[in-house]
Scaffold this motif. Sequence first.
Motif, PDB file in Angstrom:
ATOM      1  N   HIS A  73      -8.175  31.244 -30.896  1.00 15.38           N
ATOM      2  CA  HIS A  73      -8.339  30.807 -32.288  1.00 15.38           C
ATOM      3  C   HIS A  73      -8.007  31.955 -33.227  1.00 15.38           C
ATOM      4  CE1 HIS A  73     -11.025  27.104 -31.288  1.00 15.38           C
ATOM      5  NE2 HIS A  73      -9.759  26.974 -30.929  1.00 15.38           N
ATOM      6  N   GLY A 120     -21.001  23.423 -19.016  1.00 18.89           N
ATOM      7  CA  GLY A 120     -19.658  23.446 -19.635  1.00 18.89           C
ATOM      8  C   GLY A 120     -19.141  24.869 -19.719  1.00 18.89           C
ATOM      9  N   ALA A 121     -18.142  25.187 -18.876  1.00 21.48           N
ATOM     10  CA  ALA A 121     -17.543  26.538 -18.909  1.00 21.48           C
ATOM     11  C   ALA A 121     -16.498  26.558 -20.027  1.00 21.48           C
ATOM     12  CB  ALA A 121     -16.914  26.866 -17.560  1.00 21.48           C
ATOM     13  N   THR A 122     -16.987  26.544 -21.254  1.00 21.77           N
ATOM     14  CA  THR A 122     -16.071  26.459 -22.400  1.00 21.77           C
ATOM     15  C   THR A 122     -15.522  27.837 -22.762  1.00 21.77           C
ATOM     16  OG1 THR A 122     -17.878  26.765 -23.950  1.00 21.77           O
ATOM     17  CG2 THR A 122     -17.322  24.507 -23.387  1.00 21.77           C
ATOM     18  N   TYR A 123     -14.410  27.798 -23.519  1.00 25.25           N
ATOM     19  CA  TYR A 123     -13.864  29.045 -24.040  1.00 25.25           C
ATOM     20  C   TYR A 123     -14.886  29.618 -25.024  1.00 25.25           C
ATOM     21  CZ  TYR A 123      -9.257  27.483 -22.317  1.00 25.25           C
ATOM     22  OH  TYR A 123      -8.203  27.067 -21.548  1.00 25.25           O
ATOM     23  N   ASN A 147     -20.436  20.889 -28.402  1.00 21.39           N
ATOM     24  CA  ASN A 147     -19.658  19.915 -29.171  1.00 21.39           C
ATOM     25  C   ASN A 147     -19.638  18.543 -28.506  1.00 21.39           C
ATOM     26  OD1 ASN A 147     -18.223  21.785 -27.440  1.00 21.39           O
ATOM     27  ND2 ASN A 147     -16.376  20.634 -27.857  1.00 21.39           N
ATOM     28  N   PHE A 148     -20.018  18.475 -27.215  1.00 16.26           N
ATOM     29  CA  PHE A 148     -20.110  17.179 -26.530  1.00 16.26           C
ATOM     30  C   PHE A 148     -21.576  16.820 -26.246  1.00 16.26           C
ATOM     31  CE2 PHE A 148     -15.811  18.623 -25.103  1.00 16.26           C
ATOM     32  CZ  PHE A 148     -15.096  17.662 -25.796  1.00 16.26           C
ATOM     33  N   THR A 188     -22.012  24.972 -14.918  1.00 17.28           N
ATOM     34  CA  THR A 188     -21.391  23.768 -14.337  1.00 17.28           C
ATOM     35  C   THR A 188     -20.225  23.323 -15.218  1.00 17.28           C
ATOM     36  OG1 THR A 188     -22.733  22.165 -15.545  1.00 17.28           O
ATOM     37  CG2 THR A 188     -23.616  22.947 -13.444  1.00 17.28           C
ATOM     38  N   ASN A 223      -5.337  21.378 -32.223  1.00 13.90           N
ATOM     39  CA  ASN A 223      -5.850  22.621 -31.652  1.00 13.90           C
ATOM     40  C   ASN A 223      -4.737  23.505 -31.108  1.00 13.90           C
ATOM     41  OD1 ASN A 223      -8.685  21.919 -32.049  1.00 13.90           O
ATOM     42  ND2 ASN A 223      -8.174  20.280 -30.624  1.00 13.90           N
ATOM     43  N   HIS A 272     -14.830  18.535 -31.566  1.00  9.51           N
ATOM     44  CA  HIS A 272     -14.924  19.989 -31.385  1.00  9.51           C
ATOM     45  C   HIS A 272     -15.921  20.635 -32.342  1.00  9.51           C
ATOM     46  CE1 HIS A 272     -12.242  20.260 -28.100  1.00  9.51           C
ATOM     47  NE2 HIS A 272     -11.372  19.505 -28.723  1.00  9.51           N
ATOM     48  N   GLU A 316     -10.104  15.863 -20.390  1.00  9.65           N
ATOM     49  CA  GLU A 316     -11.302  15.998 -19.545  1.00  9.65           C
ATOM     50  C   GLU A 316     -12.513  15.243 -20.119  1.00  9.65           C
ATOM     51  OE1 GLU A 316     -12.532  17.147 -15.980  1.00  9.65           O
ATOM     52  OE2 GLU A 316     -10.523  17.542 -16.703  1.00  9.65           O
ATOM     53  N   TYR A 322      -3.092  27.864 -17.147  1.00  7.58           N
ATOM     54  CA  TYR A 322      -3.920  27.498 -18.299  1.00  7.58           C
ATOM     55  C   TYR A 322      -4.985  26.471 -17.887  1.00  7.58           C
ATOM     56  CZ  TYR A 322      -5.196  26.739 -23.111  1.00  7.58           C
ATOM     57  OH  TYR A 322      -5.903  26.683 -24.285  1.00  7.58           O
ATOM     58  N   LYS A 352     -11.583  24.892 -12.761  1.00  2.53           N
ATOM     59  CA  LYS A 352     -12.528  25.944 -13.165  1.00  2.53           C
ATOM     60  C   LYS A 352     -13.583  26.138 -12.061  1.00  2.53           C
ATOM     61  CE  LYS A 352     -12.170  25.235 -18.199  1.00  2.53           C
ATOM     62  NZ  LYS A 352     -12.875  24.803 -19.433  1.00  2.53           N
ATOM     63  N   THR A 358     -14.214  20.331 -14.791  1.00  4.53           N
ATOM     64  CA  THR A 358     -12.785  20.625 -14.571  1.00  4.53           C
ATOM     65  C   THR A 358     -12.579  21.239 -13.191  1.00  4.53           C
ATOM     66  OG1 THR A 358     -12.784  21.213 -16.908  1.00  4.53           O
ATOM     67  CG2 THR A 358     -10.762  21.684 -15.685  1.00  4.53           C
ATOM     68  N   LYS A 360     -25.093  11.370 -20.349  1.00  4.74           N
ATOM     69  CA  LYS A 360     -24.738  11.463 -18.933  1.00  4.74           C
ATOM     70  C   LYS A 360     -25.895  12.019 -18.097  1.00  4.74           C
ATOM     71  CE  LYS A 360     -20.380  13.146 -18.505  1.00  4.74           C
ATOM     72  NZ  LYS A 360     -19.417  14.270 -18.278  1.00  4.74           N
TER      73      LYS A 360
HETATM   74  P1  JHZ Z   1     -14.180  22.135 -24.867  1.00  2.41           P
HETATM   75  C1  JHZ Z   1     -10.762  24.475 -25.685  1.00  2.41           C
HETATM   76  O1  JHZ Z   1     -11.956  25.187 -25.976  1.00  2.41           O
HETATM   77  C2  JHZ Z   1      -9.618  25.430 -25.735  1.00  2.41           C
HETATM   78  P2  JHZ Z   1     -13.315  24.910 -25.208  1.00  2.41           P
HETATM   79  C3  JHZ Z   1      -8.719  25.318 -26.878  1.00  2.41           C
HETATM   80  N1  JHZ Z   1      -8.328  26.630 -27.279  1.00  2.41           N
HETATM   81  C4  JHZ Z   1      -9.294  24.698 -28.079  1.00  2.41           C
HETATM   82  O2  JHZ Z   1      -8.827  24.930 -29.160  1.00  2.41           O
HETATM   83  C5  JHZ Z   1     -10.431  23.794 -27.938  1.00  2.41           C
HETATM   84  O3  JHZ Z   1     -10.634  23.418 -26.590  1.00  2.41           O
HETATM   85  C6  JHZ Z   1     -10.261  22.575 -28.758  1.00  2.41           C
HETATM   86  C7  JHZ Z   1     -16.535  20.584 -19.663  1.00  2.41           C
HETATM   87  N2  JHZ Z   1     -17.371  19.380 -19.699  1.00  2.41           N
HETATM   88  O4  JHZ Z   1     -13.283  20.984 -24.969  1.00  2.41           O
HETATM   89  C8  JHZ Z   1     -15.060  20.325 -19.715  1.00  2.41           C
HETATM   90  C9  JHZ Z   1     -18.288  19.190 -18.684  1.00  2.41           C
HETATM   91  O5  JHZ Z   1     -18.405  20.013 -17.765  1.00  2.41           O
HETATM   92  O6  JHZ Z   1     -15.409  22.105 -25.670  1.00  2.41           O
HETATM   93  C10 JHZ Z   1     -14.531  21.542 -20.418  1.00  2.41           C
HETATM   94  O7  JHZ Z   1     -14.272  22.582 -19.474  1.00  2.41           O
HETATM   95  N3  JHZ Z   1     -19.057  18.068 -18.730  1.00  2.41           N
HETATM   96  C11 JHZ Z   1      -7.518  24.532 -26.508  1.00  2.41           C
HETATM   97  O8  JHZ Z   1     -13.195  25.260 -23.777  1.00  2.41           O
HETATM   98  C12 JHZ Z   1     -15.681  21.982 -21.307  1.00  2.41           C
HETATM   99  O9  JHZ Z   1     -16.849  21.357 -20.807  1.00  2.41           O
HETATM  100  C13 JHZ Z   1     -18.952  17.152 -19.736  1.00  2.41           C
HETATM  101  O10 JHZ Z   1     -19.679  16.150 -19.723  1.00  2.41           O
HETATM  102  O11 JHZ Z   1     -14.390  25.615 -25.952  1.00  2.41           O
HETATM  103  C14 JHZ Z   1     -15.488  21.533 -22.725  1.00  2.41           C
HETATM  104  O12 JHZ Z   1     -14.569  22.366 -23.337  1.00  2.41           O
HETATM  105  C15 JHZ Z   1     -18.026  17.397 -20.788  1.00  2.41           C
HETATM  106  C16 JHZ Z   1     -17.913  16.431 -21.933  1.00  2.41           C
HETATM  107  C17 JHZ Z   1     -17.254  18.516 -20.727  1.00  2.41           C
HETATM  108  O13 JHZ Z   1     -13.352  23.320 -25.343  1.00  2.41           O
END
Ligand code: JHZ
Length: 396
Positions: A204, A304-307, A365-366, A327, A156, A233, A67, A61, A333, A330, A373
């Motif tokens: 989700h 940000g390689a987000t979900y 969301n960040f 980029t 979450n 989020h 993070e 996971y 990743k 984590t 940064k």
């Molecule tokens: P982040 C996750 O979703 C999965 P994701 C999960 N299912 C959920 O419910 C939500 O979270 C709440 C990176 N990053 O938290 C770190 C940078 O690279 O929005 C993370 O990989 N630089 C549990 O993945 C990603 O971005 C930075 O400066 O959509 C953020 O992922 C910052 C701040 C983050 O959740």
Amino acid sequence: MKKKFLNLGKQPIANSFLSSNSKKTIRSEFFYNLSVSFDTNNFLVSITNPVNPKIQYTDKYAHRASESMTMRDAFKKIANKLEKKFKPKIVMEIGSNDGVFIRNFDKKKVIAVEPCKNLANITKKNFKTYPEFWTKKLANKIFKVSKKADIIFSANTISHIPNLKESFDAINFSLSKNGVLVIEDPSLCSVIQNNSYDQFYDEHVYVFSALAISNVIKLSGLRLFDAEKMSTHGGSMRYFICKSDSKYKNSKKLDTIFKQEKKIGLNKFVTFKKFSKRVEKSKKDLVELLKELKLKNKKIISYGATYKSTTVFNYCKIKNQYLDYVTDTTLNKQGKFTPGQHLPIISPEKGMNQTVDYAFLGAWNFRKEIINKEKNFIKRGGKFITHVPFIKVLTK
Ligand code: JHZ
């Protein structure tokens, strides 16, 4: 009755970052059809056909809740608040991830539940950890040996569990007489207002409103007595829940939230039909913007390689014709490839270099934390792109 309102097409598991982009690995990738429905009886919004959790929550996971600085601070704040207000003797967290919440409590009073073994291995060094899915069976096992929980916290996670009835039944069983369940999940209100359709991905299973939550938990003998809006989020809601006959009075704030949700129309199917039209426009506008920038020979990456960005890239079919790479901070990743569209993931130190003109905010969301940064990127003329609430190049 469940009525479908949004179709996000063929999607991979949002968290299944590929270790290579070889033909063999790509061929074995799992896809499912992501569509979203509204239940006209209880106002619950859910994925029409959820994926089997055993495929999702494995020992690989990827998401680490600690993070981001924003999340570390937020969890510390709520932990301190709960400690002060409820003085719990036993605190249980369902979906404890890497321990970012529980580490704020005395380890003697904490019980952690986390089905992903790689994460459970982190918390088990210091806390009583059950590396299992949250079920009635597990609740029976835990509370045979422990006193009932005064606080059950889950951020979450509850929205990720397909069998809501069993989850809430098990929670009712595990709570002490005046125990409180505190859950945090992305809010449906924010999703509708921000057009943040990327909150829909395999994990989700539900995106809750207060209206829906209060209906669903009644069936398990629970009652929603307070709620608060949160900025985390991209807009979440924190729900305070107790046993139906517990001492807590329903707050005035809750009434206001119910009224607001009705005003926005979270109890009406038509609201969601309109939302799905806005999602289609978001896709069209994003693809047009990326095409236009490529015609001008601009280098675009994603931050940000987000979900969430798994949903965007697969719905909009965005791959290396537009983006060079993604980029992410984590470590586990980095060196991998994004699910479905196979973009390489590298560290921000390597990726945010002089050659980048535009960065799509996968982690929108960040936004504040990232912009803070990446002052140098902005100073030298780099620009961020966001799709929330609509497609825009950020100028500040
Ligand atoms: P982040 C996750 O979703 C999965 P994701 C999960 N299912 C959920 O419910 C939500 O979270 C709440 C990176 N990053 O938290 C770190 C940078 O690279 O929005 C993370 O990989 N630089 C549990 O993945 C990603 O971005 C930075 O400066 O959509 C953020 O992922 C910052 C701040 C983050 O959740």
